[in-house]
Design an enzyme around this catalytic site. Structure first.
Site, PDB file in Angstrom:
ATOM      1  CG  ASP A 179       5.393  -7.780   8.171  1.00  0.00           C
ATOM      2  OD1 ASP A 179       6.469  -7.773   8.786  1.00  0.00           O
ATOM      3  OD2 ASP A 179       4.690  -8.798   8.011  1.00  0.00           O
ATOM      4  CB  THR A 194       3.105   0.584   5.952  1.00  0.00           C
ATOM      5  OG1 THR A 194       1.758   0.330   6.375  1.00  0.00           O
ATOM      6  CG2 THR A 194       4.019   0.295   7.118  1.00  0.00           C
ATOM      7  CG  ASP A 232       2.222  -3.027   9.927  1.00  0.00           C
ATOM      8  OD1 ASP A 232       3.099  -2.262   9.493  1.00  0.00           O
ATOM      9  OD2 ASP A 232       1.613  -3.829   9.199  1.00  0.00           O
ATOM     10  NE  ARG A 243      -2.054  -4.419  -0.990  1.00  0.00           N
ATOM     11  CZ  ARG A 243      -1.550  -3.865   0.114  1.00  0.00           C
ATOM     12  NH1 ARG A 243      -0.495  -4.377   0.703  1.00  0.00           N
ATOM     13  NH2 ARG A 243      -2.115  -2.791   0.643  1.00  0.00           N
ATOM     14  N   GLY A 253       0.842  -1.199   0.000  1.00  0.00           N
ATOM     15  CA  GLY A 253       0.000   0.000   0.000  1.00  0.00           C
ATOM     16  C   GLY A 253       0.873   1.242   0.000  1.00  0.00           C
ATOM     17  CG  ASP A 293      -1.399  -0.624   8.072  1.00  0.00           C
ATOM     18  OD1 ASP A 293      -2.172   0.311   7.781  1.00  0.00           O
ATOM     19  OD2 ASP A 293      -1.514  -1.763   7.593  1.00  0.00           O
ATOM     20  NE  ARG A 328      -5.111  -5.994   5.361  1.00  0.00           N
ATOM     21  CZ  ARG A 328      -4.784  -6.020   4.079  1.00  0.00           C
ATOM     22  NH1 ARG A 328      -5.635  -6.468   3.207  1.00  0.00           N
ATOM     23  NH2 ARG A 328      -3.604  -5.616   3.667  1.00  0.00           N
TER      24      ARG A 328
HETATM   25  O1  F6P Z   1      -1.035  -0.292   3.304  1.00  0.00           O
HETATM   26  C1  F6P Z   1      -1.702  -0.716   4.387  1.00  0.00           C
HETATM   27  C2  F6P Z   1      -3.177  -0.703   4.121  1.00  0.00           C
HETATM   28  O2  F6P Z   1      -3.632   0.595   3.837  1.00  0.00           O
HETATM   29  C3  F6P Z   1      -3.987  -1.308   5.252  1.00  0.00           C
HETATM   30  O3  F6P Z   1      -4.253  -0.411   6.285  1.00  0.00           O
HETATM   31  C4  F6P Z   1      -5.219  -1.770   4.539  1.00  0.00           C
HETATM   32  O4  F6P Z   1      -5.799  -2.819   5.246  1.00  0.00           O
HETATM   33  C5  F6P Z   1      -4.675  -2.238   3.212  1.00  0.00           C
HETATM   34  O5  F6P Z   1      -3.488  -1.512   3.009  1.00  0.00           O
HETATM   35  C6  F6P Z   1      -5.586  -2.047   2.032  1.00  0.00           C
HETATM   36  O6  F6P Z   1      -4.981  -2.621   0.925  1.00  0.00           O
HETATM   37  P1  F6P Z   1      -5.392  -2.387  -0.590  1.00  0.00           P
HETATM   38  O7  F6P Z   1      -4.787  -1.100  -1.034  1.00  0.00           O
HETATM   39  O8  F6P Z   1      -4.783  -3.532  -1.307  1.00  0.00           O
HETATM   40  O9  F6P Z   1      -6.875  -2.349  -0.638  1.00  0.00           O
END
Ligand code: F6P
Length: 320
Positions: free
Chosen positions: A103, A125, A129, A72, A11, A127, A171
């Protein structure tokens, strides 16, 4: 080391551009060529790789997102994918890699490092995390965005004397909810790491309303084990008070990075270049007690995060 590459993965997060800018300009200053790898590991597999110069990274410092794009990559998770990625790096003569991501992205970096390339991981990120660093790049901006939203939602919630559930990202990690809840004055914060008691949350809302509170704000991280819509319905049923839902979603992943995120990104990237130039072993760069640190990549990734219970308890005290 003569030629290094940089990619952003997972992300996106505000401050990734500041990291790219610093990596490119510090790398050139150190006499190295810097290559941008587009669309994260996906682009690495496809050879979407171009040399960057000082002007390629002009006017991006203040922008959210990532000029290198991100993805991703499922293909990269396989042995075959990683082998192919190594071949591509060899084809382009890239001897060291800077990876900006969360991560999963840093774990991908470790896989490459185990196959023989020097990798510097930067914590990119929203997050927050990653246990090895005080903060991740983008977290501060994301929480600032959530805070702005909270204060707007508070106005209208007050006028209508409503309860509002604000769903934020996270998440597995509730830090966005926790920090925004504490600094935004939420009645309750629900995070994936701590089990919550619906009756207790409802009791707070009712007691608050009885002592004259105009509104109740509940900040819920997306990873909490109940859907936000189900939560709205349950709270409305149990408290008898009108309850609304606001899902902030991707809004909180964009925007111009704050001072803290620009600084963290810039200093981490500069450190990464310095270490690659010195041919150091693979490291994860971050901050500990505000100081820039570089830990062995594997050791950093294996650290386990713990939720800040003091902060969680403080929210309960302040919102009584
Ligand atoms: O990058 C982290 C994040 O924003 C999380 O907080 C969230 O759950 C996830 O990515 C959402 O992912 P995507 O962009 O693939 O919908």
């Amino acid at each position: 080391m003569k030629r290094i590459g940089i990619l952003t993965s997972g992300g996106d997060s505000p401050g990734m551009n500041a990291a790219i800018r610093a990596a490119v300009r510090c790398g050139i200053e150190a006499g190295m060529e810097v290559y941008g790898i587009y669309r994260g590991y996906e682009g690495l597999l496809d050879g979407e790789i171009r040399q960057l110069n000082r002007s390629s990274v002009g006017d991006i410092l203040q922008r959210g997102g990532t000029m290198l794009k991100t993805a991703r990559s499922e293909r990269f998770r396989t042995e075959e994918g990683q082998e192919k990625a190594m071949q591509m790096l060899e084809t382009f003569g890239i001897e060291g890699l800077i990876i900006v991501g969360g991560d999963g992205s840093l774990r991908g970096g470790l896989d490459l490092s185990n196959r023989g390339i020097k990798v510097m991981g930067l914590p990119g990120t929203i997050d927050n995390d990653l246990a090895y660093t005080d903060y991740t790049i983008g977290f501060d901006t994301a929480v600032t965005t959530v805070l702005e939203a909270i204060s707007k939602i508070r106005d209208t919630s007050s006028s209508h004397e409503r309860t509002t559930i604000i769903e934020v990202m996270g998440r597995h990690c509730g830090d966005i909810a926790l920090y925004a809840g504490l600094t935004g004055g939420a009645e309750a914060v629900l995070v994936p790491e701590i089990e919550f008691n619906l009756n207790e949350v409802c009791q707070r809302i009712v007691i608050g309303a009885n002592r004259g509170k105009q509104h109740s704000l509940i900040i819920k991280a997306e990873g909490v084990d109940i859907s936000s819509q189900d939560l709205v319905e349950a709270i409305e049923r149990k408290t008898g008070r009108e309850t609304k839902l606001v899902v902030l979603s991707y809004l909180q992943r964009g925007g111009s990075p704050t001072l803290r995120d620009r600084l963290l990104a810039t200093q981490c990237a500069s450190k990464a270049v310095e270490l690659l130039h010195a041919d150091s072993e693979s490291k994860a760069i971050g901050t500990v007690n505000g100081q820039i640190t570089a830990l062995p990549l594997q050791e950093a990734i294996e650290q386990e995060r713990e939720v800040n219970r003091e902060m969680f308890n403080l929210i309960r005290v302040l919102s009584k």
